[in-house]
Design a protein around this motif. Structure first.
Motif, short mmCIF file in Angstrom:
data_model
loop_
_atom_site.label_atom_id
_atom_site.label_comp_id
_atom_site.label_asym_id
_atom_site.label_seq_id
_atom_site.Cartn_x
_atom_site.Cartn_y
_atom_site.Cartn_z
N ASN A 14 0.86 -1.24 -0.02
CA ASN A 14 -0.04 -0.05 0.04
C ASN A 14 0.97 1.26 0.10
N LEU A 15 2.03 1.13 -0.51
CA LEU A 15 3.00 2.07 -0.75
C LEU A 15 2.89 3.44 0.28
N THR A 16 3.23 3.17 1.55
CA THR A 16 3.36 4.37 2.41
C THR A 16 4.77 4.55 2.39
N GLY A 17 5.40 5.51 2.30
CA GLY A 17 6.82 5.84 2.17
C GLY A 17 7.25 7.23 2.93
N LEU A 18 8.64 7.23 3.02
CA LEU A 18 8.85 8.69 3.33
C LEU A 18 9.01 9.66 2.42
N ILE A 19 8.63 10.69 2.27
CA ILE A 19 8.81 11.64 0.90
C ILE A 19 9.43 13.06 1.58
N LEU A 20 10.54 13.42 0.81
CA LEU A 20 11.31 14.81 1.45
C LEU A 20 10.79 15.75 0.58
N ILE A 21 10.11 16.97 0.97
CA ILE A 21 9.72 17.82 0.21
C ILE A 21 10.95 19.04 0.47
N VAL A 22 11.32 19.64 -0.59
CA VAL A 22 12.45 20.58 -0.72
C VAL A 22 11.74 21.92 -1.36
N ASP A 23 11.57 22.89 -0.44
CA ASP A 23 11.20 24.10 -1.14
C ASP A 23 11.42 25.43 -0.09
N ASP A 24 11.70 26.54 -0.86
CA ASP A 24 11.81 27.53 0.23
C ASP A 24 10.74 28.40 0.39
N ASN A 25 9.50 28.20 -0.12
CA ASN A 25 8.41 28.79 0.07
C ASN A 25 7.48 28.07 1.11
N PRO A 26 7.21 28.49 2.18
CA PRO A 26 6.57 27.95 3.55
C PRO A 26 5.03 27.57 2.97
N THR A 27 4.59 28.33 1.91
CA THR A 27 2.89 28.10 1.68
C THR A 27 2.99 26.71 0.75
N ASN A 28 4.18 26.69 -0.14
CA ASN A 28 4.23 25.55 -1.17
C ASN A 28 4.38 24.30 -0.27
N LEU A 29 5.21 24.33 0.64
CA LEU A 29 5.63 23.27 1.87
C LEU A 29 4.22 22.73 2.39
N MET A 60 15.60 28.16 -6.21
CA MET A 60 15.72 28.44 -4.61
C MET A 60 16.95 29.26 -4.38
N PRO A 61 16.91 30.16 -3.37
CA PRO A 61 18.25 30.94 -3.04
C PRO A 61 19.21 29.63 -2.50
N GLY A 62 20.63 30.30 -2.82
CA GLY A 62 21.46 29.20 -2.17
C GLY A 62 21.82 28.35 -3.42
N ILE A 63 22.13 27.19 -3.21
CA ILE A 63 22.08 26.20 -4.42
C ILE A 63 20.64 25.75 -4.74
N ASN A 64 20.50 26.01 -6.24
CA ASN A 64 19.18 25.77 -6.63
C ASN A 64 18.77 24.19 -6.81
N GLY A 65 17.73 24.07 -7.49
CA GLY A 65 17.36 22.53 -7.50
C GLY A 65 18.30 21.75 -8.44
#
Ligand SMILES: Nc1ncnc2c1ncn2[C@@H]1O[C@H](COP(=O)(O)OP(=O)(O)OP(=O)(O)O)[C@@H](O)[C@H]1O
Ligand SMILES: [Mg+2]
Length: 422
Positions: free
Chosen positions: A4-19, A60-65
Motif C-alpha cells: 500500500n506504498l506508504t513511504g517517506l517523502i522529502l519535500i524541498v522548497d524555500d516557500n512555506p506556503t508551497n511546503l 531556490m536561493p543558495g544552491i538551486n534545485g
C-alpha cells in the motif's frame, strides 16, 4: 514499504506556503513527510535519513534545485532516490535539463492535488519494483555462482578421483605379482645358496675355470648381497602398496551421507599425491613438511571433499613458497628452508586444523579477497581463482565448519579450519 506504498517523502522548497500545501496533501494520503527549506539542508537530511522519494523545487536561493539534484546523484547513499522537480516554468529546455540530471518527473505549479498524488504513487511503485528486481537479480546471480562452483567442484573432484582411483587399481595387479614372486624367490634363492655352499664344501679342489669365474662375478659379495637385495625389494613393494592405499584414500568417492574419517589420513594421502612437487629440484632443496596431528578422533564428513580442501590449500602453499624463492639462490633457501607445517587438535567438539607456510604471505587487503569466486593473482592459465572459493564452500556449507586466513606479507600464511566432530 508494503504494497500500500506508504513511504517517506522529502519535500524541498524555500516557500512555506508551497511546503504546507504539498505536505498536507501527502499526509492526508497516508505518506510520511519530511521537509527541507534549502538545497543544502535537503542534501544533509537525505544523507542522514534517505527518503523513498524527493520533491525538489527548482528555484531556490543558495544552491538551486538542479545543483541539489547533482549533489544527490553523485553520492552513493542518495543516488538511487527518485527525484521529482517542482517548477512553475513549463518550457521544454528547462525540463530536459532536469531529466538529464537524473530526475524522474516534473510537477508544475500551481499544484493539482490529484495529479501530484498520482505521480508520487507511480514513482514510488516504480522505484520499489526496480529495487525488487535488482535484489532478485543479485540473488539469482549469487545462487547461479554457487551452483556453478558446486558443479565445477564435483566435476574436478570426480574426474581427478576417477583417474587416481583407476591408477591405484591398475597398480595393484603388477604389484601383487611382484610381491608374490618375491615371497617365492626368497626361500628359493636361500636354497640355491645353500646348495652352492654344499658344493664348495664337498669339492674343495676347484679347477682354474671355476675359481676365475667366481672372482669375475665376485661370488662372495653376491652371495651376501642377494638376500639383502630381496629384502629391499620387499620393502619397496610395501611402500608401493601404501601409495596405492593412499591414492584410494585420497580419491574416495563420497556417498550421499557423511561417514567417519580420520582427517589426518586425508592430509597424509594428499601430501603423498603432491610429493613430486615437494621434492628437491635444481633451484631449491625439498620443501619440508612437518605434521603434528595429536590425538584426534574420527569426524563425520565427506572425505573426498575434505581431501579436495587440503589439496587446494597445500597446492597454494607450494606455489607461495615457490614465489618467495624467486631471486634467492639454492644456498640462501637452504639456510631458511621452505616449510609447511600442519597441526591438528581438538577443541570444544571441533577438530582444528592449521596449515602454515613460510612463503610470500599476503597483504590485509588481499586476505579479504582470496575466498572470492575467481580471485587470483596467478598468471592466465596458471590459476583459475577457484581453489579457495571451493574450499570455503566445502568447509562452511557442506560441513558447517569455518575456514579463516592469517597472513603477513613476506613472512607466511596460516589457514585455520575447524570442523565439527559430528
Ligand atoms: N598460502 C598462500 N600464500 C600466499 N598467497 C596465497 C596463499 N594461498 C592463496 N593465496 C592467494 O590467494 C589467491 C587465490 O587462491 P585460489 O586457490 O582460490 O586461486 P588460485 O590458486 O589463484 O587458482 P586455482 O583455482 O588454480 O587454485 C591466489 O592467487 C594467491 O594470490
Ligand atoms: Mg589455488
Amino acid at each position: 514499504m508494503g504494497t500500500n506504498l506508504t513511504g517517506l517523502i522529502l519535500i524541498v522548497d524555500d516557500n512555506p506556503t508551497n511546503l504546507d500545501v504539498i505536505s498536507e496533501a501527502l499526509k492526508d494520503a497516508g505518506y510520511k513527510v519530511a521537509i527541507a527549506t534549502s538545497g543544502e539542508r535537503a542534501i544533509q537530511q537525505a544523507e542522514r535519513r534517505p527518503p523513498d522519494l524527493i520533491l525538489l523545487d527548482v528555484m531556490m536561493p543558495g544552491i538551486n534545485g538542479f545543483e541539489t539534484c547533482k549533489h544527490l546523484k553523485s553520492n552513493t547513499k542518495t543516488c538511487d532516490i527518485p527525484i521529482i522537480f517542482m517548477t512553475a516554468l513549463t518550457d521544454t529546455d528547462h525540463k530536459v535539463k532536469g531529466f538529464d540530471l537524473g530526475a524522474v518527473d516534473y510537477i508544475t505549479k500551481p499544484f493539482q492535488e490529484q495529479e501530484v498524488l498520482v505521480r508520487v504513487r507511480n514513482h514510488l511503485q516504480l522505484s520499489l519494483l526496480t529495487k525488487n528486481l535488482e535484489e532478485q537479480v543479485a540473488h539469482q546471480t549469487s545462487a547461479l555462482q554457487a551452483t556453478q562452483l558446486q558443479l565445477i567442484q564435483s566435476e574436478k573432484l570426480s574426474s581427478l578421483g576417477n583417474l587416481v582411483a583407476g591408477i591405484a587399481h591398475e597398480m595393484n595387479n603388477p604389484l601383487g605379482f611382484i610381491a608374490a614372486s618375491l615371497k617365492q624367490a626368497k626361500p628359493t634363492f636361500a636354497d640355491i645358496i645353500e646348495h652352492l655352499k654344499l658344493y664348495q664344501e664337498q669339492f674343495p679342489d676347484k679347477n682354474e675355470e671355476i675359481l676365475n669365474h667366481a672372482e669375475e662375478i665376485d661370488l662372495e659379495y653376491s652371495l651376501k648381497d642377494l638376500p639383502k637385495m630381496i629384502d629391499s625389494l620387499e620393502m619397496a613393494c610395501d611402500r608401493l602398496r601404501n601409495i596405492s592405499i593412499s591414492l584410494r584414500t585420497f580419491s574416495r568417492a563420497d556417498t550421499e551421507y557423511k561417514v567417519d574419517f580420520y582427517v589426518y589420513e586425508g592430509i597424509d594421502s594428499t601430501i603423498l599425491i603432491l610429493k613430486h612437487r615437494l621434492q628437491a629440484n635444481d633451484k631449491r632443496p625439498a620443501i619440508e613438511v612437518i605434521t603434528e596431528y595429536g590425538n584426534i578422533p574420527q569426524i563425520k564428513c565427506f572425505p573426498g571433499q575434505l581431501n579436495q580442501v587440503f589439496m587446494n590449500i597445500l597446492a597454494n602453499a607450494i606455489e607461495a613458497l615457490e614465489e618467495s624463492n624467486q631471486g634467492r639462490s639454492f644456498a640462501e633457501i637452504e639456510v631458511a628452508p621452505n616449510r609447511i607445517m600442519i597441526e591438528s587438535s581438538i577443541e570444544n567438539d571441533q577438530v582444528k586444523i592449521a596449515i602454515r607456510d613460510n612463503g610470500k604471505g599476503m597483504s590485509e587487503d588481499m586476505q579479504g579477497r582470496i575466498f572470492d569466486y575467481l580471485f587470483t593473482t596467478k598468471e592466465v592459465g596458471k590459476g583459475t581463482g577457484l581453489g579457495l572459493a571451493i574450499a570455503k564452500q566445502i568447509v562452511e556449507e557442506k560441513h558447517q565448519g569455518t575456514i579463516t586466513v592469517n597472513s603477513k606479507l613476506g613472512q607466511g600464511t596460516e589457514f585455520m579450519i575447524t570442523l565439527p566432530i559430528n
